[in-house]
Design an enzyme around this catalytic site. Structure first.
Site, PDB file in Angstrom:
ATOM      1  N   ILE A 169       0.818  -1.232   0.078  1.00  0.00           N
ATOM      2  CA  ILE A 169       0.011   0.113  -0.060  1.00  0.00           C
ATOM      3  C   ILE A 169       1.023   1.129   0.176  1.00  0.00           C
ATOM      4  O   ILE A 169       1.304   1.607   1.014  1.00  0.00           O
ATOM      5  CB  ILE A 169      -0.992   0.244   1.221  1.00  0.00           C
ATOM      6  CG1 ILE A 169      -1.947  -1.134   1.125  1.00  0.00           C
ATOM      7  CG2 ILE A 169      -1.791   1.296   1.339  1.00  0.00           C
ATOM      8  CD1 ILE A 169      -2.831  -1.178   2.374  1.00  0.00           C
ATOM      9  N   PRO A 170       1.153   1.662  -1.089  1.00  0.00           N
ATOM     10  CA  PRO A 170       2.113   2.844  -1.242  1.00  0.00           C
ATOM     11  C   PRO A 170       2.156   4.087  -0.988  1.00  0.00           C
ATOM     12  O   PRO A 170       1.849   5.140  -1.477  1.00  0.00           O
ATOM     13  CB  PRO A 170       2.354   2.819  -2.812  1.00  0.00           C
ATOM     14  CG  PRO A 170       0.758   2.538  -3.309  1.00  0.00           C
ATOM     15  CD  PRO A 170       0.421   1.500  -2.337  1.00  0.00           C
ATOM     16  N   CYS A 171       1.996   4.366   0.600  1.00  0.00           N
ATOM     17  CA  CYS A 171       1.854   5.540   1.185  1.00  0.00           C
ATOM     18  C   CYS A 171       3.019   6.310   0.912  1.00  0.00           C
ATOM     19  O   CYS A 171       2.998   7.849   1.084  1.00  0.00           O
ATOM     20  CB  CYS A 171       1.521   5.258   2.625  1.00  0.00           C
ATOM     21  SG  CYS A 171       2.760   4.511   3.693  1.00  0.00           S
ATOM     22  N   HIS A 172       4.240   5.895   0.466  1.00  0.00           N
ATOM     23  CA  HIS A 172       5.344   6.631   0.101  1.00  0.00           C
ATOM     24  C   HIS A 172       4.966   7.507  -0.794  1.00  0.00           C
ATOM     25  O   HIS A 172       5.915   8.432  -1.296  1.00  0.00           O
ATOM     26  CB  HIS A 172       6.457   5.696  -0.116  1.00  0.00           C
ATOM     27  CG  HIS A 172       6.437   4.694  -1.327  1.00  0.00           C
ATOM     28  ND1 HIS A 172       5.734   3.509  -1.258  1.00  0.00           N
ATOM     29  CD2 HIS A 172       6.770   5.145  -2.520  1.00  0.00           C
ATOM     30  CE1 HIS A 172       5.818   2.792  -2.440  1.00  0.00           C
ATOM     31  NE2 HIS A 172       6.568   3.715  -3.303  1.00  0.00           N
TER      32      HIS A 172
END
Length: 186
Positions: A154-157
């Site tokens: 889950i690419p919160c970056h």
């Protein structure tokens, strides 16, 4: 990491507020981004953590699931761990890893929105909030990013400040900067 994570991950969202089906088995390995922990419930991976040492990973797992029995199980989780490390290190996405995702309804909506951000691109917290028809929920979007227990998957970056600058990241601002730079060059 330009690959679309959807090619590796199957996103299974639990009913909001439902408990994880434990025990949580876990395995630890190393990638170019540092130490990696994968945690698996009875329904899929329930955690992917990054850290600079194995002890930090175990602490993250304990904090995320304090009421659930946790047991190291490197042997049965070797395939999941190798798949994830290959994805991180070599941008190779073979097979499918099922994720067991909890959270509140709002968190789940934020995480779904993050998964729609293409690799190499970013969105601001306010853009994510506006995309959810909740433009005043910028702080709640940031909170959902901070609550994410699925590094990379889950690419919160990919979420940055409105001015494009890089801000907080559960696994360190420098790691966030590195992940974004890697995605942009592939």
């Amino acid at each position: 990491m330009k690959s679309n994570p959807l090619s590796l991950f199957q996103y299974n969202f639990r009913a909001p507020g439902s408990e994880i089906a434990g025990p949580v088995r876990y395995a630890i390995g190393q990638s170019v981004e540092g130490w990696v922990l994968v945690g698996r419930s009875q329904h899929g991976l329930c955690a992917i953590f990054l850290d600079s040492d194995a002890e930090g990973l175990c602490a993250q797992l304990s904090n995320a699931f304090p009421q659930v029995e946790r047991e190291e199980d490197a042997e049965s989780l070797d395939r999941d761990l190798r798949q994830l490390i290959d994805f991180i290190d070599k941008d190779v996405a073979e097979g499918v890893i099922a994720l067991d995702i909890g959270g509140t309804p709002f968190q789940q909506n934020v995480w779904k929105a993050l998964c729609a951000i293409p690799a190499g691109q970013t969105r601001s917290y306010s853009e994510v909030a506006a995309g959810l028809d909740a433009p005043a929920a910028v702080g709640a979007v940031a909170g959902a990013c901070a609550a994410n227990v699925f590094a990379i998957a889950i690419p919160c970056h990919r979420v940055v400040r409105s001015d494009g600058s890089i801000s907080g990241y559960r696994w360190g601002v420098e790691r966030k900067r590195t992940l974004l730079a890697k995605e942009r060059t592939q």
